[in-house]
Design a protein around this motif. Structure first.
Motif, PDB file in Angstrom:
ATOM      1  N   GLU A   1      -9.670  13.918 -35.906  1.00 44.05           N
ATOM      2  CA  GLU A   1      -9.747  14.633 -37.178  1.00 44.05           C
ATOM      3  C   GLU A   1      -9.723  16.149 -37.015  1.00 44.05           C
ATOM      4  OE1 GLU A   1     -14.025  13.044 -36.407  1.00 44.05           O
ATOM      5  OE2 GLU A   1     -11.946  12.558 -35.877  1.00 44.05           O
ATOM      6  N   ASN A   2      -9.764  16.659 -35.809  1.00 44.24           N
ATOM      7  CA  ASN A   2      -9.674  18.103 -35.625  1.00 44.24           C
ATOM      8  C   ASN A   2      -8.290  18.609 -36.033  1.00 44.24           C
ATOM      9  OD1 ASN A   2     -12.277  18.267 -34.695  1.00 44.24           O
ATOM     10  ND2 ASN A   2     -11.730  18.465 -32.529  1.00 44.24           N
ATOM     11  N   HIS A   3      -8.263  19.729 -36.712  1.00 47.66           N
ATOM     12  CA  HIS A   3      -7.006  20.313 -37.187  1.00 47.66           C
ATOM     13  C   HIS A   3      -6.483  21.256 -36.120  1.00 47.66           C
ATOM     14  CE1 HIS A   3      -4.084  22.459 -39.575  1.00 47.66           C
ATOM     15  NE2 HIS A   3      -4.335  21.705 -40.635  1.00 47.66           N
TER      16      HIS A   3
ATOM     17  N   GLU B   1     -18.411  23.602 -39.137  1.00 43.82           N
ATOM     18  CA  GLU B   1     -19.674  22.962 -39.494  1.00 43.82           C
ATOM     19  C   GLU B   1     -19.779  21.571 -38.879  1.00 43.82           C
ATOM     20  OE1 GLU B   1     -19.630  23.008 -43.722  1.00 43.82           O
ATOM     21  OE2 GLU B   1     -20.275  25.106 -43.889  1.00 43.82           O
ATOM     22  N   ARG B   2     -18.688  20.814 -38.941  1.00 44.06           N
ATOM     23  CA  ARG B   2     -18.710  19.449 -38.405  1.00 44.06           C
ATOM     24  C   ARG B   2     -18.914  19.451 -36.893  1.00 44.06           C
ATOM     25  NH1 ARG B   2     -14.662  16.890 -36.292  1.00 44.06           N
ATOM     26  NH2 ARG B   2     -13.065  18.153 -37.325  1.00 44.06           N
ATOM     27  N   ILE B   3     -18.204  20.329 -36.203  1.00 47.51           N
ATOM     28  CA  ILE B   3     -18.322  20.351 -34.744  1.00 47.51           C
ATOM     29  C   ILE B   3     -19.679  20.892 -34.310  1.00 47.51           C
ATOM     30  CG2 ILE B   3     -17.400  21.432 -32.655  1.00 47.51           C
ATOM     31  CD1 ILE B   3     -14.618  21.193 -33.892  1.00 47.51           C
ATOM     32  N   GLU B   4     -20.163  21.917 -35.003  1.00 47.06           N
ATOM     33  CA  GLU B   4     -21.493  22.427 -34.657  1.00 47.06           C
ATOM     34  C   GLU B   4     -22.573  21.368 -34.842  1.00 47.06           C
ATOM     35  OE1 GLU B   4     -22.805  26.539 -35.407  1.00 47.06           O
ATOM     36  OE2 GLU B   4     -20.962  26.720 -36.575  1.00 47.06           O
ATOM     37  N   SER B   5     -22.422  20.526 -35.848  1.00 43.19           N
ATOM     38  CA  SER B   5     -23.427  19.478 -36.084  1.00 43.19           C
ATOM     39  C   SER B   5     -23.480  18.486 -34.933  1.00 43.19           C
ATOM     40  CB  SER B   5     -23.131  18.743 -37.392  1.00 43.19           C
ATOM     41  OG  SER B   5     -21.959  17.944 -37.285  1.00 43.19           O
ATOM     42  N   GLN B   6     -22.370  18.319 -34.212  1.00 44.87           N
ATOM     43  CA  GLN B   6     -22.344  17.412 -33.071  1.00 44.87           C
ATOM     44  C   GLN B   6     -23.210  17.911 -31.920  1.00 44.87           C
ATOM     45  OE1 GLN B   6     -18.187  17.130 -32.092  1.00 44.87           O
ATOM     46  NE2 GLN B   6     -17.616  16.172 -34.046  1.00 44.87           N
ATOM     47  N   PHE B   7     -23.431  19.228 -31.881  1.00 47.88           N
ATOM     48  CA  PHE B   7     -24.242  19.800 -30.803  1.00 47.88           C
ATOM     49  C   PHE B   7     -25.655  20.161 -31.260  1.00 47.88           C
ATOM     50  CE2 PHE B   7     -19.810  20.878 -29.678  1.00 47.88           C
ATOM     51  CZ  PHE B   7     -19.750  20.292 -28.415  1.00 47.88           C
ATOM     52  N   ALA B   8     -25.960  19.950 -32.547  1.00 48.94           N
ATOM     53  CA  ALA B   8     -27.215  20.447 -33.116  1.00 48.94           C
ATOM     54  C   ALA B   8     -28.443  19.888 -32.417  1.00 48.94           C
ATOM     55  CB  ALA B   8     -27.262  20.135 -34.607  1.00 48.94           C
ATOM     56  N   SER B   9     -28.392  18.627 -31.999  1.00 47.90           N
ATOM     57  CA  SER B   9     -29.574  17.988 -31.410  1.00 47.90           C
ATOM     58  C   SER B   9     -29.622  18.132 -29.892  1.00 47.90           C
ATOM     59  CB  SER B   9     -29.592  16.501 -31.773  1.00 47.90           C
ATOM     60  OG  SER B   9     -28.437  15.852 -31.257  1.00 47.90           O
ATOM     61  N   ARG B  10     -28.668  18.825 -29.321  1.00 49.14           N
ATOM     62  CA  ARG B  10     -28.613  18.930 -27.864  1.00 49.14           C
ATOM     63  C   ARG B  10     -29.316  20.208 -27.408  1.00 49.14           C
ATOM     64  NH1 ARG B  10     -22.761  17.067 -25.693  1.00 49.14           N
ATOM     65  NH2 ARG B  10     -23.992  17.131 -23.770  1.00 49.14           N
TER      66      ARG B  10
ATOM     67  N   HIS C   1      -6.656  31.287 -47.872  1.00 48.53           N
ATOM     68  CA  HIS C   1      -7.857  30.677 -48.460  1.00 48.53           C
ATOM     69  C   HIS C   1      -8.007  29.238 -47.975  1.00 48.53           C
ATOM     70  CE1 HIS C   1      -9.359  33.766 -51.110  1.00 48.53           C
ATOM     71  NE2 HIS C   1      -8.157  33.977 -51.618  1.00 48.53           N
ATOM     72  N   ARG C   2      -6.899  28.519 -47.928  1.00 49.48           N
ATOM     73  CA  ARG C   2      -6.947  27.140 -47.447  1.00 49.48           C
ATOM     74  C   ARG C   2      -7.323  27.095 -45.964  1.00 49.48           C
ATOM     75  NH1 ARG C   2      -1.676  23.329 -46.949  1.00 49.48           N
ATOM     76  NH2 ARG C   2      -2.644  21.630 -45.776  1.00 49.48           N
ATOM     77  N   ARG C   3      -6.769  28.004 -45.191  1.00 48.58           N
ATOM     78  CA  ARG C   3      -7.089  28.069 -43.762  1.00 48.58           C
ATOM     79  C   ARG C   3      -8.572  28.330 -43.548  1.00 48.58           C
ATOM     80  NH1 ARG C   3      -9.563  31.984 -40.952  1.00 48.58           N
ATOM     81  NH2 ARG C   3      -8.367  33.536 -42.122  1.00 48.58           N
ATOM     82  N   LYS C   4      -9.151  29.245 -44.315  1.00 50.63           N
ATOM     83  CA  LYS C   4     -10.577  29.542 -44.172  1.00 50.63           C
ATOM     84  C   LYS C   4     -11.432  28.339 -44.526  1.00 50.63           C
ATOM     85  CE  LYS C   4     -10.579  33.491 -46.540  1.00 50.63           C
ATOM     86  NZ  LYS C   4     -11.073  34.776 -47.117  1.00 50.63           N
ATOM     87  N   HIS C   5     -11.038  27.611 -45.566  1.00 49.38           N
ATOM     88  CA  HIS C   5     -11.790  26.422 -45.964  1.00 49.38           C
ATOM     89  C   HIS C   5     -11.748  25.363 -44.858  1.00 49.38           C
ATOM     90  CE1 HIS C   5     -13.342  23.218 -48.528  1.00 49.38           C
ATOM     91  NE2 HIS C   5     -12.331  22.458 -48.122  1.00 49.38           N
ATOM     92  N   ILE C   6     -10.566  25.123 -44.318  1.00 54.41           N
ATOM     93  CA  ILE C   6     -10.427  24.130 -43.248  1.00 54.41           C
ATOM     94  C   ILE C   6     -11.235  24.568 -42.022  1.00 54.41           C
ATOM     95  CG2 ILE C   6      -8.789  23.109 -41.611  1.00 54.41           C
ATOM     96  CD1 ILE C   6      -6.688  23.248 -43.863  1.00 54.41           C
TER      97      ILE C   6
END
Length: 563
Positions: free
Chosen positions: A356-358, A334-343, A323-328
């Motif tokens: 900060e990447n795990h 979501e965070r990484i996809e947002s970096q490409f959202a405007s490209r 469960h913790r792995r899925k949350h992380i």
């Protein structure tokens, strides 16, 4: 960023002669069999009812006898033996299998799994030093070791004899171990080059059983099935037989550790399939090793245990870790996809190297990006001095070849054309990013990048009945090399469309052709809930869904095309 549009490859008609040869099966199933190379009734029987291989002695895996003699000598002398595995499901099951077998003969067996986050993949000198201090005199690797030249040499310098069991592509030259068992070795006669690491360990245990009758190799087929499916090796021939037999054992709940794992996961009442191993069981086994602040040995301890209360505790821990792995994973995606959202357009290779990447879920995240956007992806964690990353790719871009062409910038790298990993010094990051982007641009610019979706049979909703489902069950286990059949229905409509899932990421609907209807689920397509076309063609797997004891047929939707 929009969802991927698949290129459907529609099935060609089954030739009349072959259709007649397969006339004991339904028309859709004949199409499925034909696309799996079956041209006669005997071909179909060979596929559907796999048998144990009966290879002649001269085609045995090389070094099996030598390795067995080394192990027998160590056991006869009561020497301490270490079984050194890997932190994924294949490596963990291989470690458990060989350790459990050897423990039938001796209590002086040390199972060892390195930490994904602290030790990295394969052998390392600090772990070998630790094992030497514990008195280990025979080191047996499982699912690793073929490329560990310096580490093997170091183990030998510590006075250990070394046996490598592995299935990864070997280098030239080979490390100087006392015995190397690997079906991919140059000149090795063994016909099945696609054994998983746990499969190679099983072959060794088979030979050991001729020396020690206490060892019963087939009692470990459930572990063989887990590791083989999880490592995504082709489920054909011998592998198909091993997994089919292993699934029978899993569903008989013979092993307390697996029964506890299934119970904690809420899977005790269902018939476990290869798909369940891939998407339910293996992720749980892998979860502890992906997280910091957890005992990465919990999955191994679980598989080695037969005590009910102990297995229950370990299984509950794995459930929490998963469960913790899925949350992380979700937060990082979501965070990484947002970096490409405007490209727009997207770059030819998606790369995220961030402090900060795990690292424990870097491979999962890279795989998510590649699956969703059909582009090669690299995700890594920047440390104080160096960066470690995981890569996933598409058939049009050989990722390990790309790393090879930039090896002067890398400290370590390895993998295969669709998945790899590497480490590099931080001062090399800017040049590495520049070179990888240029290489991806050069190699991919001529392609119209769309993944293909091979359709096995075009059907109507009325074809999807109990009789067809019984035929489809005969194809189990499905997976790499023998994928679950993909059907298509044409010109259907959707009713009762809704988002489901904790975060509304999935789509639930009723599919109707005007006369017949059937429920459907589309994983990851929740964004279509307010944008469903009025009429469309649908590609799907035909499955049976079980919820709270109630079973119903369901379309597991893979793609839809508006018409």
């Amino acid at each position: 960023m929009t969802r991927i549009l698949y290129q459907w490859i529609l099935p060609s008609p089954v030739p009349k002669t072959i259709n007649d040869n397969l006339d004991s099966y339904s028309l859709p199933f004949r199409s499925i069999l034909y696309r799996r190379g079956c041209k006669t009734a005997q071909d179909a029987i060979t596929l559907l009812l796999p048998k144990a291989p009966d290879f002649p002695r001269e085609l045995a895996l090389g070094h099996l006898g030598l390795a067995a003699n080394l192990i027998k000598s160590a056991l006869d002398k009561n020497l301490k033996i270490a079984v050194y595995g890997d932190y994924d499901t294949d490596g963990i099951t291989a470690t458990a299998l060989l350790s459990l077998a050897l423990k039938k003969i001796s209590s002086r067996v040390i199972p060892f799994i390195p930490s994904r986050l602290n030790d990295g993949y394969g052998l390392n000198q600090s772990s070998l030093t630790l094992l030497q201090k514990q008195g280990v005199e025979l080191l047996i690797t499982v699912d690793n070791g073929t490329r560990s030249h310096s580490e093997i040499a170091y183990a030998k310098s510590l006075g250990m004899k070394v046996i490598i069991t592995d299935h990864h592509l070997p280098p030239d030259p080979l490390p100087e171990a006392d015995a190397i068992i690997n079906p991919k070795l140059p000149g090795d006669p063994y016909p099945n080059k696609n054994l998983a690491g746990v499969g190679v360990a099983y072959k060794l245990v088979h030979v050991l059983s001729s020396y020690f009758p206490e060892i019963a190799p087939d009692e470990y087929l459930d572990l063989v099935a887990l590791g083989t499916v999880a490592d995504i090796v082709p489920l054909l021939g011998e592998n198909r037989y091993l997994v089919k037999q292993g699934l029978i054992q899993i569903n008989q709940h013979r092993r307390q550790s697996l029964a506890s794992l299934l119970g904690a996961a809420g899977l005790s009442e269902r018939n476990i399939t290869a798909s369940d191993i891939s998407f339910q069981i293996a992720p749980r086994i892998n979860s502890s090793g992906r997280l910091s602040g957890t005992d990465h040995l919990i999955p191994l301890k679980l598989l080695l245990s037969s005590a009910s209360s102990e297995c229950g505790n370990y299984a509950q821990n794995l459930e929490l870790h998963n469960h913790r792995r899925k949350h992380i994973s979700r937060k990082m995606q979501e965070r990484i996809e947002s970096q490409f959202a405007s490209r727009d357009p997207l770059p030819p290779i998606l790369i995220s190297l961030e402090p900060e990447n795990h690292l424990g879920v870097a491979g999962i995240t890279a795989g998510h990006l590649t699956s969703k956007y059909y582009l090669p992806a690299i995700v890594g964690a920047i440390g104080s001095d160096s960066t470690t990353a995981s890569c996933r790719s598409i058939p049009e871009f050989n990722i390990v070849s790309a790393l090879e062409r930039n090896k002067d910038l890398l400290t370590h790298f390895g993998g295969h054309k669709l998945a790899a990993g590497f480490t590099l010094k931080n001062h090399n990051i800017p040049l590495f990013l520049e070179k990888m982007a240029a290489l991806a641009e050069s190699e991919l610019s001529s392609f119209s990048l769309r993944p293909s979706l091979k359709i096995d049979a075009i059907v109507s909703l009325s074809d999807l009945d109990r009789s067809l489902y019984r035929e489809l069950r005969k194809l189990e286990p499905t997976g790499e090399g023998n994928p679950a059949p993909v059907f298509a229905v044409l010109g259907v409509r959707a009713k009762n469309v809704s988002k489901v899932g904790k975060h509304g990421e999935h789509l639930k609907l009723i599919v109707s052709d005007g006369t017949n209807s059937m429920p459907g689920i589309a994983f990851g397509l929740g964004s279509l809930s307010n944008a469903m076309p009025s009429k469309f063609n649908l590609a799907f797997n035909f499955t049976e869904n079980e919820y709270r004891g109630r079973k119903e047929f369901q379309l597991q939707i893979l793609d839809l095309q508006p018409i």
